[in-house]
Design an enzyme around this catalytic site. Structure first.
Site, PDB file in Angstrom:
ATOM      1  N   ARG A 125       0.811  -1.228   0.000  1.00  0.00           N
ATOM      2  CA  ARG A 125       0.000   0.000   0.000  1.00  0.00           C
ATOM      3  C   ARG A 125       0.841   1.273   0.000  1.00  0.00           C
ATOM      4  NH1 ARG A 125      -3.159  -2.887   3.914  1.00  0.00           N
ATOM      5  NH2 ARG A 125      -4.825  -4.003   2.826  1.00  0.00           N
ATOM      6  N   LYS A 147       2.239  11.403 -11.305  1.00  0.00           N
ATOM      7  CA  LYS A 147       1.400  10.511 -12.127  1.00  0.00           C
ATOM      8  C   LYS A 147       2.205   9.253 -12.407  1.00  0.00           C
ATOM      9  CE  LYS A 147      -1.825  13.423 -14.669  1.00  0.00           C
ATOM     10  NZ  LYS A 147      -2.213  13.931 -16.000  1.00  0.00           N
ATOM     11  N   GLU A 189       8.010  18.128 -24.906  1.00  0.00           N
ATOM     12  CA  GLU A 189       7.394  18.476 -23.613  1.00  0.00           C
ATOM     13  C   GLU A 189       7.943  19.818 -23.100  1.00  0.00           C
ATOM     14  OE1 GLU A 189       4.846  16.785 -22.597  1.00  0.00           O
ATOM     15  OE2 GLU A 189       5.133  14.617 -22.884  1.00  0.00           O
ATOM     16  N   LYS A 231       5.796  23.099 -14.120  1.00  0.00           N
ATOM     17  CA  LYS A 231       5.046  21.892 -13.738  1.00  0.00           C
ATOM     18  C   LYS A 231       4.765  21.886 -12.240  1.00  0.00           C
ATOM     19  CE  LYS A 231       4.055  17.166 -14.362  1.00  0.00           C
ATOM     20  NZ  LYS A 231       4.200  15.921 -15.067  1.00  0.00           N
ATOM     21  N   GLU A 241      -5.621  16.614 -10.942  1.00  0.00           N
ATOM     22  CA  GLU A 241      -6.237  16.987 -12.213  1.00  0.00           C
ATOM     23  C   GLU A 241      -7.756  17.142 -12.108  1.00  0.00           C
ATOM     24  OE1 GLU A 241      -4.192  15.387 -15.649  1.00  0.00           O
ATOM     25  OE2 GLU A 241      -6.024  15.555 -16.814  1.00  0.00           O
ATOM     26  N   ARG A 245      -4.596  21.118 -13.956  1.00  0.00           N
ATOM     27  CA  ARG A 245      -3.516  20.225 -14.380  1.00  0.00           C
ATOM     28  C   ARG A 245      -3.717  19.698 -15.799  1.00  0.00           C
ATOM     29  NH1 ARG A 245      -0.117  15.651 -11.000  1.00  0.00           N
ATOM     30  NH2 ARG A 245       1.118  14.977 -12.779  1.00  0.00           N
ATOM     31  N   ASN A 249      -1.646  18.517 -20.548  1.00  0.00           N
ATOM     32  CA  ASN A 249      -1.930  17.541 -21.602  1.00  0.00           C
ATOM     33  C   ASN A 249      -2.124  18.189 -22.958  1.00  0.00           C
ATOM     34  OD1 ASN A 249      -1.821  14.985 -20.375  1.00  0.00           O
ATOM     35  ND2 ASN A 249      -3.664  15.500 -19.236  1.00  0.00           N
ATOM     36  N   HIS A 252      -1.807  16.129 -26.053  1.00  0.00           N
ATOM     37  CA  HIS A 252      -1.795  14.716 -25.662  1.00  0.00           C
ATOM     38  C   HIS A 252      -3.042  13.955 -26.101  1.00  0.00           C
ATOM     39  CE1 HIS A 252       1.597  16.090 -23.349  1.00  0.00           C
ATOM     40  NE2 HIS A 252       1.781  14.946 -22.759  1.00  0.00           N
ATOM     41  N   HIS A 256      -1.970  10.778 -27.766  1.00  0.00           N
ATOM     42  CA  HIS A 256      -2.244   9.428 -27.257  1.00  0.00           C
ATOM     43  C   HIS A 256      -2.965   8.590 -28.317  1.00  0.00           C
ATOM     44  CE1 HIS A 256      -1.982  10.657 -22.712  1.00  0.00           C
ATOM     45  NE2 HIS A 256      -0.807  10.524 -23.284  1.00  0.00           N
ATOM     46  N   HIS A 269       6.605   8.736 -27.510  1.00  0.00           N
ATOM     47  CA  HIS A 269       5.577   9.553 -26.864  1.00  0.00           C
ATOM     48  C   HIS A 269       5.769  11.039 -27.209  1.00  0.00           C
ATOM     49  CE1 HIS A 269       2.773  10.989 -23.831  1.00  0.00           C
ATOM     50  NE2 HIS A 269       3.724  11.752 -23.329  1.00  0.00           N
TER      51      HIS A 269
HETATM   52  P1  NAD Z   1      11.604   5.920 -22.268  1.00  0.00           P
HETATM   53  O1  NAD Z   1      11.483   5.782 -20.834  1.00  0.00           O
HETATM   54  O2  NAD Z   1      11.169   4.792 -23.137  1.00  0.00           O
HETATM   55  O3  NAD Z   1      13.126   6.280 -22.614  1.00  0.00           O
HETATM   56  C1  NAD Z   1      13.475   6.480 -23.949  1.00  0.00           C
HETATM   57  C2  NAD Z   1      14.645   5.579 -24.394  1.00  0.00           C
HETATM   58  O4  NAD Z   1      15.853   6.172 -23.928  1.00  0.00           O
HETATM   59  C3  NAD Z   1      14.618   4.178 -23.839  1.00  0.00           C
HETATM   60  O5  NAD Z   1      15.085   3.287 -24.823  1.00  0.00           O
HETATM   61  C4  NAD Z   1      15.609   4.244 -22.689  1.00  0.00           C
HETATM   62  O6  NAD Z   1      16.181   3.005 -22.398  1.00  0.00           O
HETATM   63  C5  NAD Z   1      16.627   5.202 -23.224  1.00  0.00           C
HETATM   64  N1  NAD Z   1      17.378   5.960 -22.255  1.00  0.00           N
HETATM   65  C6  NAD Z   1      16.935   6.503 -21.090  1.00  0.00           C
HETATM   66  N2  NAD Z   1      17.879   7.273 -20.554  1.00  0.00           N
HETATM   67  C7  NAD Z   1      18.949   7.207 -21.366  1.00  0.00           C
HETATM   68  C8  NAD Z   1      20.221   7.812 -21.357  1.00  0.00           C
HETATM   69  N3  NAD Z   1      20.555   8.689 -20.432  1.00  0.00           N
HETATM   70  N4  NAD Z   1      21.087   7.505 -22.357  1.00  0.00           N
HETATM   71  C9  NAD Z   1      20.722   6.663 -23.346  1.00  0.00           C
HETATM   72  N5  NAD Z   1      19.525   6.090 -23.434  1.00  0.00           N
HETATM   73  C10 NAD Z   1      18.644   6.367 -22.444  1.00  0.00           C
HETATM   74  O7  NAD Z   1      10.808   7.206 -22.800  1.00  0.00           O
HETATM   75  P2  NAD Z   1      10.609   8.680 -22.219  1.00  0.00           P
HETATM   76  O8  NAD Z   1      10.447   9.542 -23.395  1.00  0.00           O
HETATM   77  O9  NAD Z   1      11.616   9.027 -21.210  1.00  0.00           O
HETATM   78  O10 NAD Z   1       9.212   8.581 -21.442  1.00  0.00           O
HETATM   79  C11 NAD Z   1       8.021   8.312 -22.140  1.00  0.00           C
HETATM   80  C12 NAD Z   1       7.021   7.774 -21.153  1.00  0.00           C
HETATM   81  O11 NAD Z   1       6.762   8.767 -20.159  1.00  0.00           O
HETATM   82  C13 NAD Z   1       5.692   7.428 -21.777  1.00  0.00           C
HETATM   83  O12 NAD Z   1       5.286   6.167 -21.336  1.00  0.00           O
HETATM   84  C14 NAD Z   1       4.749   8.507 -21.246  1.00  0.00           C
HETATM   85  O13 NAD Z   1       3.438   8.053 -21.125  1.00  0.00           O
HETATM   86  C15 NAD Z   1       5.362   8.818 -19.934  1.00  0.00           C
HETATM   87  N6  NAD Z   1       5.036  10.157 -19.430  1.00  0.00           N
HETATM   88  C16 NAD Z   1       4.579  10.252 -18.156  1.00  0.00           C
HETATM   89  C17 NAD Z   1       4.314  11.501 -17.624  1.00  0.00           C
HETATM   90  C18 NAD Z   1       3.885  11.628 -16.188  1.00  0.00           C
HETATM   91  O14 NAD Z   1       3.494  12.717 -15.774  1.00  0.00           O
HETATM   92  N7  NAD Z   1       3.982  10.582 -15.407  1.00  0.00           N
HETATM   93  C19 NAD Z   1       4.506  12.652 -18.394  1.00  0.00           C
HETATM   94  C20 NAD Z   1       4.990  12.514 -19.687  1.00  0.00           C
HETATM   95  C21 NAD Z   1       5.250  11.252 -20.203  1.00  0.00           C
HETATM   96  N1  GLY Z   2       2.229  15.059 -18.082  1.00  0.00           N
HETATM   97  C1  GLY Z   2       0.943  15.467 -17.650  1.00  0.00           C
HETATM   98  C2  GLY Z   2       0.801  15.577 -16.183  1.00  0.00           C
HETATM   99  O1  GLY Z   2       1.719  15.325 -15.451  1.00  0.00           O
HETATM  100  O2  GLY Z   2      -0.255  15.938 -15.715  1.00  0.00           O
END
Ligand code: NAD
Ligand code: GLY
Length: 366
Positions: A125, A147, A189, A231, A241, A245, A249, A252, A256, A269
């Site tokens: 939990r 998130k 972003e 942010k 949200e 918030r 998006n 997005h 998405h 993404h």
């Molecule tokens: P990712 O986590 O897939 O990383 C991108 C690629 O880069 C991967 O292949 C990873 O292994 C590689 N990588 C990471 N760090 C590295 C480094 N320093 N050097 C070399 N390679 C490296 O993708 P991302 O773009 O970081 O994240 C996308 C994800 O984030 C999506 O799933 C999206 O939905 C999510 N997201 C979440 C939020 C939130 O608020 N929680 C906001 C935006 C996006």
């Molecule tokens: N990336 C959108 C949020 O964090 O709300």
């Protein structure tokens, strides 16, 4: 503008107060790792790519604070942001006798951060977790604000929780190894924060885009800091949200749908969000909120960032079907983040016919 020194951005939400540390070399800076919740055990959750690059440095950084530091390298990629992969984290936590104090460190991009954060929210939990983002996208967005989620075959990030980290540690030096395509995805972003919240920042990005693309440290430091400040202000005002918030998006809803429509992992993404912002700015223009010149300006910047600006040629009906699954949709009505004035966003619905026009104007198939 910030320099190589560590910068701290505070985040204050009902779910937790914490700091974002931003600086080059933080993985080797003992001060960054002091004062985290005490525990006997820690688990580093990363992926196979990032483990090879940065897990040893993180193990060294936190070893003085825990009797046992375990490491779990998940398969790499958005296609693994799912139940079976999430379960690997629970298997490891249970298998290693982790208790309610065990601290999880999420080392990687947004995929690892979202999954490790969700596991932390659920395990017994809730156990503490620390975000150690290593992509630009994760440093400017996904590691901040709590998130956490996994994908479902029917849509993106549909299963998850709001759960704040104890700290976010952004080592800018990790961005040196990021592939160019991933850097561009992160820039999407960064660009987002301009139109929704800060017209001056948009102008700054336009001026410094080339420096950002060649990974100028001081430009990256400023981009990460300003993005995190915006942010933090938004999630501080609306953690769950309920209203504001949603502006984070921007792009997005379309983005998405692109990701799900093509199959997760086909477009990154950030690429989908970049193209989604072109579509959302076109919608803002067709709703009479913004001039057509704004669409051209934003499209030009997104293109210069190395991001796609033409939507995949999926049928408009498929886009609409996918967008009805968006978390902002209410009673089957799709709601879009639109730009109301430069630096100010809102959420509106739009007639399907207008959305179809927008999609058709930017590459979708009839
Ligand atoms: P990712 O986590 O897939 O990383 C991108 C690629 O880069 C991967 O292949 C990873 O292994 C590689 N990588 C990471 N760090 C590295 C480094 N320093 N050097 C070399 N390679 C490296 O993708 P991302 O773009 O970081 O994240 C996308 C994800 O984030 C999506 O799933 C999206 O939905 C999510 N997201 C979440 C939020 C939130 O608020 N929680 C906001 C935006 C996006
Ligand atoms: N990336 C959108 C949020 O964090 O709300």
């Amino acid at each position: 503008m910030t320099t190589d020194a560590t910068t701290t951005v505070p985040v204050a939400t009902p779910g937790g107060h914490y700091e974002i540390l931003i600086g080059a070399g933080l993985l080797a800076d003992a001060a960054a790792w002091q004062g985290l919740p005490p525990a006997a055990q820690a688990l580093i959750v990363t992926n196979t790519t990032v483990a090879a690059l940065y897990a040893p440095a993180l193990q060294r950084a936190i070893a003085p604070h825990y009797r046992h530091v375990d490491l779990l390298a998940l398969p790499d990629g958005e296609t693994h942001k799912d139940w079976p992969t999430l379960n690997l984290i629970f298997d490891r936590l249970l298998g290693s006798g982790s208790d309610r104090k065990t601290v999880i460190f999420a080392l990687g991009g947004g995929v690892v951060g979202d999954m490790a954060g969700f596991a932390a929210a659920c395990y017994m939990r809730g156990v503490p977790f620390v975000q150690v983002p290593t992509t630009l996208l994760a440093q400017v967005d996904s590691s901040v604000g709590g998130k956490t989620a996994i994908n479902h075959p029917l849509g993106k990030n549909l299963i998850g929780a709001f759960y704040q980290p104890q700290r976010v540690i952004c080592d800018l030096a990790t961005l040196d190894s990021l592939p160019d395509r991933e850097l561009s995805a992160g820039l999407a972003e960064v660009i987002k924060y301009g139109p929704i919240a800060d017209a001056d920042f948009l102008a700054w990005i336009e001026t410094h885009l080339d420096a950002l693309r060649r990974r100028d440290r001081s430009a990256l430091a400023h981009a990460v800091q300003r993005s995190c400040e915006i942010k933090a202000a938004v999630v501080g005002a609306d953690e769950r949200e309920q209203g504001l918030r949603a502006i984070l998006n921007f792009g997005h809803t379309f983005g998405h749908a692109i990701e799900a429509g093509l199959g997760f992992g086909e477009w990154l993404h950030g690429e989908a969000v970049g193209c989604g912002m072109v579509l959302a700015s076109e919608l803002s223009s067709r709703l009479g909120l913004m001039p057509a010149s704004f669409v051209d300006r934003l499209r030009g910047l997104i293109e210069r960032a190395g991001l796609p600006v033409r939507a995949p040629a999926l049928p408009t009906a498929r886009y609409l079907e996918l967008m009805r699954l968006d978390k902002k949709a209410e009673a089957g009505e799709i709601r879009f983040v639109v730009i109301e004035a430069l630096g100010r966003a809102g959420v509106r619905s739009a007639p399907d016919a207008l959305v179809r026009e927008v999609l058709l104007a930017h590459g979708a198939a009839a």
